[in-house]
Design an enzyme around this catalytic site. Structure first.
Site, PDB file in Angstrom:
ATOM      1  N   HIS A  16      -5.862   2.905   0.676  1.00 47.39           N
ATOM      2  CA  HIS A  16      -6.394   1.532   0.500  1.00 47.39           C
ATOM      3  C   HIS A  16      -5.229   0.549   0.473  1.00 47.39           C
ATOM      4  O   HIS A  16      -4.499   0.468  -0.510  1.00 47.39           O
ATOM      5  CB  HIS A  16      -7.170   1.441  -0.821  1.00 47.39           C
ATOM      6  CG  HIS A  16      -7.756   0.078  -1.088  1.00 47.39           C
ATOM      7  ND1 HIS A  16      -9.012  -0.080  -1.598  1.00 47.39           N
ATOM      8  CD2 HIS A  16      -7.260  -1.176  -0.933  1.00 47.39           C
ATOM      9  CE1 HIS A  16      -9.274  -1.379  -1.743  1.00 47.39           C
ATOM     10  NE2 HIS A  16      -8.212  -2.065  -1.350  1.00 47.39           N
ATOM     11  N   HIS A  18      -3.886  -3.590   1.897  1.00 45.34           N
ATOM     12  CA  HIS A  18      -4.089  -4.858   2.608  1.00 45.34           C
ATOM     13  C   HIS A  18      -2.791  -5.195   3.330  1.00 45.34           C
ATOM     14  O   HIS A  18      -1.777  -5.450   2.672  1.00 45.34           O
ATOM     15  CB  HIS A  18      -4.436  -5.979   1.625  1.00 45.34           C
ATOM     16  CG  HIS A  18      -5.688  -5.715   0.860  1.00 45.34           C
ATOM     17  ND1 HIS A  18      -6.919  -6.174   1.266  1.00 45.34           N
ATOM     18  CD2 HIS A  18      -5.908  -5.002  -0.265  1.00 45.34           C
ATOM     19  CE1 HIS A  18      -7.846  -5.766   0.410  1.00 45.34           C
ATOM     20  NE2 HIS A  18      -7.258  -5.042  -0.533  1.00 45.34           N
ATOM     21  N   LYS A 100     -16.034  -0.735   4.969  1.00 44.23           N
ATOM     22  CA  LYS A 100     -15.752  -1.284   3.642  1.00 44.23           C
ATOM     23  C   LYS A 100     -16.920  -2.145   3.183  1.00 44.23           C
ATOM     24  O   LYS A 100     -17.320  -3.078   3.871  1.00 44.23           O
ATOM     25  CB  LYS A 100     -14.484  -2.142   3.709  1.00 44.23           C
ATOM     26  CG  LYS A 100     -14.150  -2.847   2.406  1.00 44.23           C
ATOM     27  CD  LYS A 100     -13.780  -1.856   1.314  1.00 44.23           C
ATOM     28  CE  LYS A 100     -13.609  -2.548  -0.029  1.00 44.23           C
ATOM     29  NZ  LYS A 100     -12.242  -2.617  -0.466  1.00 44.23           N
ATOM     30  N   HIS A 137     -15.977  -1.574  -2.835  1.00 44.16           N
ATOM     31  CA  HIS A 137     -15.442  -2.394  -3.934  1.00 44.16           C
ATOM     32  C   HIS A 137     -16.531  -2.416  -4.997  1.00 44.16           C
ATOM     33  O   HIS A 137     -17.542  -3.093  -4.844  1.00 44.16           O
ATOM     34  CB  HIS A 137     -15.101  -3.808  -3.455  1.00 44.16           C
ATOM     35  CG  HIS A 137     -14.495  -4.647  -4.527  1.00 44.16           C
ATOM     36  ND1 HIS A 137     -13.162  -5.013  -4.529  1.00 44.16           N
ATOM     37  CD2 HIS A 137     -15.023  -5.141  -5.676  1.00 44.16           C
ATOM     38  CE1 HIS A 137     -12.908  -5.715  -5.627  1.00 44.16           C
ATOM     39  NE2 HIS A 137     -14.024  -5.811  -6.332  1.00 44.16           N
ATOM     40  N   HIS A 175     -10.189   1.704  -6.185  1.00 47.34           N
ATOM     41  CA  HIS A 175      -9.416   1.127  -7.297  1.00 47.34           C
ATOM     42  C   HIS A 175     -10.177   1.154  -8.616  1.00 47.34           C
ATOM     43  O   HIS A 175     -10.485   0.122  -9.187  1.00 47.34           O
ATOM     44  CB  HIS A 175      -8.912  -0.274  -6.962  1.00 47.34           C
ATOM     45  CG  HIS A 175      -9.887  -1.177  -6.227  1.00 47.34           C
ATOM     46  ND1 HIS A 175     -11.164  -1.407  -6.650  1.00 47.34           N
ATOM     47  CD2 HIS A 175      -9.738  -1.913  -5.098  1.00 47.34           C
ATOM     48  CE1 HIS A 175     -11.761  -2.245  -5.817  1.00 47.34           C
ATOM     49  NE2 HIS A 175     -10.918  -2.557  -4.865  1.00 47.34           N
ATOM     50  N   ASP A 248      -4.033  -0.370  -3.097  1.00 50.69           N
ATOM     51  CA  ASP A 248      -4.602  -1.726  -3.109  1.00 50.69           C
ATOM     52  C   ASP A 248      -3.487  -2.772  -3.076  1.00 50.69           C
ATOM     53  O   ASP A 248      -3.627  -3.853  -3.652  1.00 50.69           O
ATOM     54  CB  ASP A 248      -5.526  -1.948  -4.303  1.00 50.69           C
ATOM     55  CG  ASP A 248      -6.397  -3.195  -4.139  1.00 50.69           C
ATOM     56  OD1 ASP A 248      -6.537  -3.676  -2.995  1.00 50.69           O
ATOM     57  OD2 ASP A 248      -6.929  -3.682  -5.148  1.00 50.69           O
TER      58      ASP A 248
HETATM   59  C1  NCD Z   1      -7.487  -7.986  -2.661  1.00 53.58           C
HETATM   60  C2  NCD Z   1      -6.918  -8.982  -1.670  1.00 53.58           C
HETATM   61  O1  NCD Z   1      -6.107  -9.834  -2.064  1.00 53.58           O
HETATM   62  O2  NCD Z   1      -7.254  -8.904  -0.483  1.00 53.58           O
HETATM   63  N1  NCD Z   1      -7.170  -8.423  -3.986  1.00 53.58           N
HETATM   64  C3  NCD Z   1      -7.127  -7.653  -5.090  1.00 53.58           C
HETATM   65  O3  NCD Z   1      -6.958  -8.193  -6.179  1.00 53.58           O
HETATM   66  N2  NCD Z   1      -7.270  -6.362  -5.025  1.00 53.58           N
HETATM   67  C4  NCD Z   1      -8.941  -7.834  -2.440  1.00 53.58           C
HETATM   68  C5  NCD Z   1      -9.519  -6.620  -3.102  1.00 53.58           C
HETATM   69  O4  NCD Z   1      -9.228  -5.492  -2.730  1.00 53.58           O
HETATM   70  O5  NCD Z   1     -10.296  -6.778  -4.038  1.00 53.58           O
HETATM   71 ZN    ZN Z   2      -8.226  -3.999  -1.983  1.00 53.07          ZN
END
Ligand code: NCD
Ligand code: ZN
Length: 341
Positions: A16, A18, A100, A137, A175, A248
């Site tokens: 996971h 971003h 997702k 999520h 998460h 995450d």
């Molecule tokens: C994530 C993001 O910034 O894209 N932020 C986070 O706090 N984890 C989005 C997410 O996974 O919830």
């Molecule tokens: Zn995330």
């Protein structure tokens, strides 16, 4: 305490992450690619990744900056009008690895998310038949529910009925942050697993307010009480194949974090493995890091294990206050391991 000088494990995966897009993608992707062979890449761009064509193009943009030897595993962002044929077609063509599910408005860039699970029944049924993983999520968005209770509420209100309706669908509860979620997954069917972030292993909610407001510790789901942190830690280090690494890692520019309405997300990619290693060492479970980081996730997804290895060396690492325009997790702290190379 065990005082071995090095720890070599099978090359790990991040289930996971971003990676963003544009300049931020170029800045952050190499950190993930340096430590991980593969990563499940979140689709919450603006606009979100909802088509095979968009995922293919995004994968190319990632590969252009990540360097060789890294495999981005693409995900499709589910919306109320998601098309089962597009999604399963993309899975069978090897473009999508997972979908997702963001409940609408649960977190960053989730405005297009799913308003009711009932709206995506046909997609979930098609994914179940195809053997495609659903990443979730797990927070309700009902404003009447306290922010700290949104994950626990999600288990009973949304996840339990979903698992009953789609008993063969593989689901990753992402998460996890609570004792309730850890227990729900541990006691759930073999089709249910969970990812765990470094920040939820290291910090409880007091960290958000230590000496003043700490925006760099703000992520979603938000940090919880100490008893929850301890339960999540026990799940991570306990050796169960249902729990695996998912950072995450979610970078935001410093000005977007240090703001009157700061963004949620912790950028932990630069020292992710070092951060997990610290936890496993504190728990006397270093020998279980490999399963958590490099085996459980691949097995759950039905993918092969990576061939190479990474070596962690016992060495004091000073985490910088800033990397470019982003503040990393553990900024200004010292960690006791360094990924070699
Ligand atoms: C994530 C993001 O910034 O894209 N932020 C986070 O706090 N984890 C989005 C997410 O996974 O919830
Ligand atoms: Zn995330």
């Amino acid at each position: 305490m065990n005082s071995q000088a090095t720890l070599t494990i099978r090359r790990p995966d991040d289930w996971h992450v971003h990676l963003r897009d544009g300049a931020m993608l170029a800045a952050v992707a190499p950190y993930t690619a340096r430590q991980f062979a593969r990563a499940i890449v979140m689709p919450n761009l603006t606009p979100p990744i909802t088509t095979v064509a968009a995922a293919t193009a995004y994968r190319e943009r990632i590969l252009a900056v990540s360097g060789a030897g890294f495999e981005p595993l693409m995900t499709c962002y589910l919306t109320d009008d998601a098309d089962p044929a597009e999604i399963v077609g993309g899975f069978e063509a090897g473009v999508f690895t997972a979908c997702k599910l963001y409940p609408a408005h649960a977190t960053t860039n989730s405005a297009h998310g799913v308003t009711e699970v009932a709206n995506i029944r046909p997609v979930l049924a098609a994914m179940e038949r195809a053997g495609m993983v659903l990443c979730v999520h797990g927070e309700v968005t009902d404003p009447a529910v306290d922010v700290f209770d949104r994950e626990a509420e999600f288990l009973d209100r949304v996840l339990a009925p979903l698992l009953r309706e789609f008993p063969a669908l593989k689901v990753v509860l992402e998460h996890i942050t609570t004792a309730e979620a850890a227990a729900f997954v541990a006691e759930g069917p073999p089709t249910l697993a969970a990812t765990i972030t470094p920040q939820h292993l290291h910090l409880n909610r007091n960290a958000l307010f230590a000496g003043g407001l700490r925006p760099h510790h703000y992520c979603l789901p938000v940090l919880k009480r100490e008893r929850h942190r301890l339960a999540v830690r026990a799940a991570a280090v306990g050796g169960s194949g249902k729990f695996f690494l998912g950072t995450d890692s979610a970078p935001h520019r410093v000005g977007d974090k240090e703001s009157g309405c700061g963004c949620a997300g912790v950028w932990n990619a630069p020292f992710a493995l070092e951060s997990y290693a610290a936890v496993f060492e504190e728990e006397g479970a270093l020998e279980r890091l490999e399963g958590f980081a490099s085996e459980h996730g691949a097995r759950f997804y039905g993918l092969g294990l990576n061939e190479g290895t990474v070596t962690l060396r016992r060495e004091v690492v000073e985490v910088p206050e800033r990397v470019g325009d982003v503040v990393p997790f553990h900024a200004g702290e010292r960690l006791g391991w360094r990924v070699a190379g």
